[in-house]
Motif scaffolding. Structure first.
Motif, PDB file in Angstrom:
ATOM      1  N   LEU A 201       0.818  -1.206   0.000  1.00 10.97           N
ATOM      2  CA  LEU A 201       0.000   0.000   0.000  1.00 10.97           C
ATOM      3  C   LEU A 201       0.859   1.265   0.000  1.00 10.97           C
ATOM      4  O   LEU A 201       0.515   2.265  -0.641  1.00 10.97           O
ATOM      5  CB  LEU A 201      -0.920   0.002   1.220  1.00 10.97           C
ATOM      6  CG  LEU A 201      -2.031  -1.053   1.225  1.00 10.97           C
ATOM      7  CD1 LEU A 201      -2.742  -1.067   2.577  1.00 10.97           C
ATOM      8  CD2 LEU A 201      -3.028  -0.787   0.103  1.00 10.97           C
ATOM      9  N   ALA A 202       1.983   1.217   0.714  1.00 18.04           N
ATOM     10  CA  ALA A 202       2.869   2.376   0.762  1.00 18.04           C
ATOM     11  C   ALA A 202       3.449   2.671  -0.611  1.00 18.04           C
ATOM     12  O   ALA A 202       3.534   3.838  -1.027  1.00 18.04           O
ATOM     13  CB  ALA A 202       3.992   2.120   1.764  1.00 18.04           C
ATOM     14  N   GLY A 203       3.840   1.623  -1.327  1.00 14.75           N
ATOM     15  CA  GLY A 203       4.363   1.814  -2.674  1.00 14.75           C
ATOM     16  C   GLY A 203       3.330   2.430  -3.598  1.00 14.75           C
ATOM     17  O   GLY A 203       3.647   3.308  -4.404  1.00 14.75           O
ATOM     18  N   TYR A 204       2.092   1.977  -3.454  1.00 16.62           N
ATOM     19  CA  TYR A 204       1.008   2.526  -4.269  1.00 16.62           C
ATOM     20  C   TYR A 204       0.748   3.991  -3.917  1.00 16.62           C
ATOM     21  O   TYR A 204       0.597   4.846  -4.808  1.00 16.62           O
ATOM     22  CB  TYR A 204      -0.265   1.705  -4.067  1.00 16.62           C
ATOM     23  CG  TYR A 204      -1.458   2.235  -4.816  1.00 16.62           C
ATOM     24  CD1 TYR A 204      -1.604   2.006  -6.181  1.00 16.62           C
ATOM     25  CD2 TYR A 204      -2.440   2.982  -4.155  1.00 16.62           C
ATOM     26  CE1 TYR A 204      -2.691   2.500  -6.878  1.00 16.62           C
ATOM     27  CE2 TYR A 204      -3.533   3.482  -4.838  1.00 16.62           C
ATOM     28  CZ  TYR A 204      -3.654   3.236  -6.201  1.00 16.62           C
ATOM     29  OH  TYR A 204      -4.744   3.739  -6.881  1.00 16.62           O
ATOM     30  N   ALA A 205       0.695   4.288  -2.617  1.00 16.58           N
ATOM     31  CA  ALA A 205       0.429   5.659  -2.179  1.00 16.58           C
ATOM     32  C   ALA A 205       1.541   6.613  -2.615  1.00 16.58           C
ATOM     33  O   ALA A 205       1.293   7.793  -2.886  1.00 16.58           O
ATOM     34  CB  ALA A 205       0.265   5.700  -0.658  1.00 16.58           C
ATOM     35  N   ALA A 206       2.771   6.085  -2.686  1.00 16.03           N
ATOM     36  CA  ALA A 206       3.901   6.919  -3.079  1.00 16.03           C
ATOM     37  C   ALA A 206       4.052   7.023  -4.591  1.00 16.03           C
ATOM     38  O   ALA A 206       4.895   7.779  -5.080  1.00 16.03           O
ATOM     39  CB  ALA A 206       5.190   6.360  -2.476  1.00 16.03           C
ATOM     40  N   GLY A 207       3.243   6.257  -5.327  1.00 16.43           N
ATOM     41  CA  GLY A 207       3.317   6.296  -6.778  1.00 16.43           C
ATOM     42  C   GLY A 207       4.555   5.630  -7.341  1.00 16.43           C
ATOM     43  O   GLY A 207       5.039   5.997  -8.419  1.00 16.43           O
ATOM     44  N   LEU A 208       5.088   4.648  -6.621  1.00 19.07           N
ATOM     45  CA  LEU A 208       6.271   3.935  -7.090  1.00 19.07           C
ATOM     46  C   LEU A 208       5.872   2.940  -8.174  1.00 19.07           C
ATOM     47  O   LEU A 208       4.762   2.414  -8.179  1.00 19.07           O
ATOM     48  CB  LEU A 208       6.963   3.223  -5.927  1.00 19.07           C
ATOM     49  CG  LEU A 208       7.387   4.136  -4.766  1.00 19.07           C
ATOM     50  CD1 LEU A 208       8.003   3.317  -3.637  1.00 19.07           C
ATOM     51  CD2 LEU A 208       8.373   5.208  -5.243  1.00 19.07           C
ATOM     52  N   GLY A 209       6.777   2.650  -9.073  1.00 17.49           N
ATOM     53  CA  GLY A 209       6.443   1.831 -10.233  1.00 17.49           C
ATOM     54  C   GLY A 209       6.738   0.358 -10.061  1.00 17.49           C
ATOM     55  O   GLY A 209       6.929  -0.143  -8.945  1.00 17.49           O
ATOM     56  N   TRP A 210       6.805  -0.335 -11.196  1.00 19.60           N
ATOM     57  CA  TRP A 210       6.925  -1.789 -11.201  1.00 19.60           C
ATOM     58  C   TRP A 210       8.221  -2.277 -10.575  1.00 19.60           C
ATOM     59  O   TRP A 210       8.263  -3.399 -10.019  1.00 19.60           O
ATOM     60  CB  TRP A 210       6.822  -2.323 -12.633  1.00 19.60           C
ATOM     61  CG  TRP A 210       7.972  -1.927 -13.517  1.00 19.60           C
ATOM     62  CD1 TRP A 210       8.064  -0.831 -14.316  1.00 19.60           C
ATOM     63  CD2 TRP A 210       9.201  -2.643 -13.674  1.00 19.60           C
ATOM     64  NE1 TRP A 210       9.274  -0.810 -14.970  1.00 19.60           N
ATOM     65  CE2 TRP A 210       9.989  -1.912 -14.599  1.00 19.60           C
ATOM     66  CE3 TRP A 210       9.707  -3.828 -13.133  1.00 19.60           C
ATOM     67  CZ2 TRP A 210      11.268  -2.331 -14.975  1.00 19.60           C
ATOM     68  CZ3 TRP A 210      10.972  -4.243 -13.510  1.00 19.60           C
ATOM     69  CH2 TRP A 210      11.738  -3.509 -14.423  1.00 19.60           C
ATOM     70  N   ILE A 211       9.263  -1.452 -10.639  1.00 14.97           N
ATOM     71  CA  ILE A 211      10.533  -1.871 -10.028  1.00 14.97           C
ATOM     72  C   ILE A 211      10.351  -2.098  -8.526  1.00 14.97           C
ATOM     73  O   ILE A 211      10.811  -3.096  -7.968  1.00 14.97           O
ATOM     74  CB  ILE A 211      11.629  -0.817 -10.277  1.00 14.97           C
ATOM     75  CG1 ILE A 211      11.940  -0.729 -11.765  1.00 14.97           C
ATOM     76  CG2 ILE A 211      12.886  -1.145  -9.476  1.00 14.97           C
ATOM     77  CD1 ILE A 211      12.962   0.334 -12.110  1.00 14.97           C
ATOM     78  N   TYR A 212       9.658  -1.171  -7.886  1.00  9.16           N
ATOM     79  CA  TYR A 212       9.397  -1.327  -6.451  1.00  9.16           C
ATOM     80  C   TYR A 212       8.598  -2.594  -6.187  1.00  9.16           C
ATOM     81  O   TYR A 212       8.920  -3.357  -5.265  1.00  9.16           O
ATOM     82  CB  TYR A 212       8.643  -0.115  -5.909  1.00  9.16           C
ATOM     83  CG  TYR A 212       8.198  -0.304  -4.474  1.00  9.16           C
ATOM     84  CD1 TYR A 212       9.072  -0.065  -3.420  1.00  9.16           C
ATOM     85  CD2 TYR A 212       6.901  -0.755  -4.164  1.00  9.16           C
ATOM     86  CE1 TYR A 212       8.682  -0.264  -2.103  1.00  9.16           C
ATOM     87  CE2 TYR A 212       6.504  -0.951  -2.855  1.00  9.16           C
ATOM     88  CZ  TYR A 212       7.400  -0.713  -1.830  1.00  9.16           C
ATOM     89  OH  TYR A 212       7.009  -0.924  -0.523  1.00  9.16           O
TER      90      TYR A 212
END
Length: 281
Positions: free
Chosen positions: A218-229
């Protein structure tokens, strides 16, 4: 003395918190934040963690003297005196506050709260089996602190990363506490293993790690991080699964691999994945 003090506070365990502080820092900055916040945050994190660990060792020294597993610790053997440990803890607190002052006014204002919370953990095993989550919340401040270092406002990605760290640390601290279940019971100390038994505690630790993986996602999504994350997140989730496959209620022989090695790998990989996602976004 320097080497003994470093062993006392387990400086190498900074690997658990520093990557998450950098996650908050680089995500908030959207890239390289500059040398000043990077260095001040690093100093603040190492000082805070060293302070909390020194206070923990001081608070637990009477129990460490009785526990065969901890009888070789520096405060028990006299390699580090109680006075020296208190002076060291006080010095770390001063360095921490100074580093926070160099960052911004909000970090400075929150620094006494962070110190108090870091010291409070050492008392919780006296009265609650939720002590693992209190410890987790102390390290969970890392991504929030990193974020505040360059963007002095509370943001959803930082909070979600903090929740992830809280559950992650609580889970592996439960694993570590399984070594002392009988001793804790004999001394009236609280932990999940001493309260519920090793088998149930291991299941609860696994549940905490499932929660951690969900919060990181969820944190990655909220931060707008991409497929690498997300690729690195998947690998870290798999490592968490391996961690729980290594030990069982009847075999804790690989606890050090599960506790330190694999969790160090998780922190490094998630930190690397985040940085790559930020810079290649």
């Amino acid at each position: 003395m320097v080497g003994a003090m470093a062993r006392l506070v387990k400086v190498e365990h900074s690997v658990f918190a520093l990557p998450f502080a950098y996650i908050g820092l680089f995500v908030a900055a959207g890239g390289w934040p500059g040398w000043r916040p990077f260095l001040l945050l690093t100093v603040a994190m190492v000082a805070m963690r060293s302070f909390a660990m020194a206070v923990n060792r001081l608070a637990d020294v009477k129990f460490d003297r009785k526990n065969p597993r901890t009888a070789g610790r520096e405060l028990v053997t006299g390699e580090v005196s109680l006075r020296a440990a208190w002076v060291f803890a006080a010095g770390c607190a001063v360095v921490f506050v100074g580093a926070c002052a160099g960052l911004n006014a909000l970090c400075l204002a929150l620094s006494p709260v962070a110190l108090a919370w870091g010291a409070f953990y050492s008392l919780t095993k006296r009265f609650t089996w939720l002590c693992h989550f209190v410890l987790g919340s102390v390290l969970g401040l890392a991504p929030v602190a990193g974020w505040l270092a360059v963007a002095p406002e509370f943001a959803l990605p930082a909070i979600l990363f903090g929740c992830g760290v809280t559950c992650w640390v609580a889970g592996f601290d439960v694993l570590y506490a399984c070594q002392d279940v009988e001793f804790d019971r004999s001394q009236g100390l609280h932990s999940m293993p001493s309260r519920f038994g090793v088998g149930t505690a291991l299941a609860l630790a696994a549940f905490a790690h499932v929660d951690a993986a969900a919060f990181y996602l969820l944190a990655g999504y909220a931060a707008g991080l991409g497929w690498i994350y997300y690729a690195f997140w998947a690998v870290c989730s798999a490592v968490l699964l391996v961690e729980h496959k290594l030990i069982s209620e009847h075999d804790l022989s690989r606890i050090n691999v599960a506790f330190f090695t694999l969790n160090g790998v998780i922190a490094a990989l998630l930190g690397l994945g985040t940085l790559l996602a930020v810079f290649l976004k």
